[in-house]
Write a protein that holds these residues in place. Structure first.
Motif, PDB file in Angstrom:
ATOM      1  N   UNK A 167       0.837  -1.201   0.000  1.00  0.00           N
ATOM      2  CA  UNK A 167       0.000   0.000   0.000  1.00  0.00           C
ATOM      3  C   UNK A 167       0.874   1.254   0.000  1.00  0.00           C
ATOM      4  N   UNK A 168       1.955   1.218   0.765  1.00  0.00           N
ATOM      5  CA  UNK A 168       2.856   2.374   0.801  1.00  0.00           C
ATOM      6  C   UNK A 168       3.514   2.601  -0.563  1.00  0.00           C
ATOM      7  N   UNK A 169       3.960   1.514  -1.204  1.00  0.00           N
ATOM      8  CA  UNK A 169       4.564   1.620  -2.536  1.00  0.00           C
ATOM      9  C   UNK A 169       3.554   2.181  -3.522  1.00  0.00           C
ATOM     10  N   UNK A 170       2.337   1.667  -3.503  1.00  0.00           N
ATOM     11  CA  UNK A 170       1.304   2.167  -4.412  1.00  0.00           C
ATOM     12  C   UNK A 170       1.045   3.650  -4.199  1.00  0.00           C
ATOM     13  N   UNK A 171       0.991   4.086  -2.953  1.00  0.00           N
ATOM     14  CA  UNK A 171       0.781   5.498  -2.660  1.00  0.00           C
ATOM     15  C   UNK A 171       1.927   6.371  -3.143  1.00  0.00           C
ATOM     16  N   UNK A 172       3.142   5.895  -2.954  1.00  0.00           N
ATOM     17  CA  UNK A 172       4.307   6.658  -3.401  1.00  0.00           C
ATOM     18  C   UNK A 172       4.354   6.745  -4.924  1.00  0.00           C
ATOM     19  N   UNK A 173       4.031   5.653  -5.593  1.00  0.00           N
ATOM     20  CA  UNK A 173       4.008   5.662  -7.063  1.00  0.00           C
ATOM     21  C   UNK A 173       2.940   6.621  -7.559  1.00  0.00           C
ATOM     22  N   UNK A 174       1.776   6.606  -6.916  1.00  0.00           N
ATOM     23  CA  UNK A 174       0.690   7.509  -7.311  1.00  0.00           C
ATOM     24  C   UNK A 174       1.091   8.968  -7.118  1.00  0.00           C
ATOM     25  N   UNK A 175       1.946   9.226  -6.121  1.00  0.00           N
ATOM     26  CA  UNK A 175       2.417  10.589  -5.851  1.00  0.00           C
ATOM     27  C   UNK A 175       3.667  10.932  -6.658  1.00  0.00           C
ATOM     28  N   UNK A 176       4.044  10.037  -7.572  1.00  0.00           N
ATOM     29  CA  UNK A 176       5.223  10.228  -8.429  1.00  0.00           C
ATOM     30  C   UNK A 176       6.501  10.343  -7.605  1.00  0.00           C
ATOM     31  N   UNK A 177       6.601   9.516  -6.582  1.00  0.00           N
ATOM     32  CA  UNK A 177       7.774   9.485  -5.701  1.00  0.00           C
ATOM     33  C   UNK A 177       8.481   8.140  -5.864  1.00  0.00           C
ATOM     34  N   UNK A 178       9.022   7.922  -7.052  1.00  0.00           N
ATOM     35  CA  UNK A 178       9.608   6.647  -7.438  1.00  0.00           C
ATOM     36  C   UNK A 178      10.791   6.254  -6.556  1.00  0.00           C
ATOM     37  N   UNK A 179      11.667   7.187  -6.270  1.00  0.00           N
ATOM     38  CA  UNK A 179      12.847   6.861  -5.465  1.00  0.00           C
ATOM     39  C   UNK A 179      12.433   6.400  -4.071  1.00  0.00           C
ATOM     40  N   UNK A 180      11.472   7.074  -3.474  1.00  0.00           N
ATOM     41  CA  UNK A 180      10.997   6.674  -2.152  1.00  0.00           C
ATOM     42  C   UNK A 180      10.336   5.295  -2.208  1.00  0.00           C
ATOM     43  N   UNK A 181       9.632   5.002  -3.313  1.00  0.00           N
ATOM     44  CA  UNK A 181       9.011   3.687  -3.483  1.00  0.00           C
ATOM     45  C   UNK A 181      10.081   2.602  -3.543  1.00  0.00           C
ATOM     46  N   UNK A 182      11.178   2.873  -4.228  1.00  0.00           N
ATOM     47  CA  UNK A 182      12.272   1.904  -4.312  1.00  0.00           C
ATOM     48  C   UNK A 182      12.881   1.675  -2.930  1.00  0.00           C
ATOM     49  N   UNK A 183      13.033   2.733  -2.167  1.00  0.00           N
ATOM     50  CA  UNK A 183      13.571   2.601  -0.807  1.00  0.00           C
ATOM     51  C   UNK A 183      12.667   1.690   0.022  1.00  0.00           C
ATOM     52  N   UNK A 184      11.367   1.892  -0.059  1.00  0.00           N
ATOM     53  CA  UNK A 184      10.431   1.057   0.700  1.00  0.00           C
ATOM     54  C   UNK A 184      10.536  -0.399   0.254  1.00  0.00           C
ATOM     55  N   UNK A 185      10.597  -0.631  -1.043  1.00  0.00           N
ATOM     56  CA  UNK A 185      10.717  -2.003  -1.546  1.00  0.00           C
ATOM     57  C   UNK A 185      11.969  -2.662  -0.985  1.00  0.00           C
ATOM     58  N   UNK A 186      13.090  -1.964  -1.072  1.00  0.00           N
ATOM     59  CA  UNK A 186      14.356  -2.542  -0.621  1.00  0.00           C
ATOM     60  C   UNK A 186      14.364  -2.770   0.890  1.00  0.00           C
ATOM     61  N   UNK A 187      13.713  -1.897   1.649  1.00  0.00           N
ATOM     62  CA  UNK A 187      13.689  -2.038   3.107  1.00  0.00           C
ATOM     63  C   UNK A 187      12.770  -3.170   3.572  1.00  0.00           C
ATOM     64  N   UNK A 188      11.702  -3.432   2.829  1.00  0.00           N
ATOM     65  CA  UNK A 188      10.684  -4.372   3.294  1.00  0.00           C
ATOM     66  C   UNK A 188      10.687  -5.729   2.592  1.00  0.00           C
ATOM     67  N   UNK A 189      11.534  -5.921   1.611  1.00  0.00           N
ATOM     68  CA  UNK A 189      11.530  -7.179   0.857  1.00  0.00           C
ATOM     69  C   UNK A 189      12.282  -8.297   1.569  1.00  0.00           C
ATOM     70  N   UNK A 190      13.039  -7.962   2.577  1.00  0.00           N
ATOM     71  CA  UNK A 190      13.794  -8.986   3.285  1.00  0.00           C
ATOM     72  C   UNK A 190      15.079  -9.341   2.547  1.00  0.00           C
TER      73      UNK A 190
END
Length: 60
Positions: free
Chosen positions: A15-38
């Protein structure tokens, strides 16, 4: 795109990634993915591919 990386994310992280992508915050979305993917931590290219896959899925 194999959505295995997406499956590694929790519902909250998705949900956080989807929200960041919708807000055009791609770099922040990548950070969330990398932090939460294990481990193993996903490579930058894998994260970019995931975001492209999400974009295509939304357009369909």
């Amino acid at each position: 795109m194999d959505d295995t990386l997406w499956d590694r994310l929790s519902t909250e992280a998705r949900a956080e990634v989807n929200g960041l992508v919708a807000a055009d915050r791609t770099i922040q979305a990548i950070v969330v993915i990398r932090e939460h993917a294990g481990l193993p931590r996903p490579e930058l290219r894998d994260c970019v591919d995931l975001l492209a896959w999400l974009d295509r899925a939304k357009r369909e």
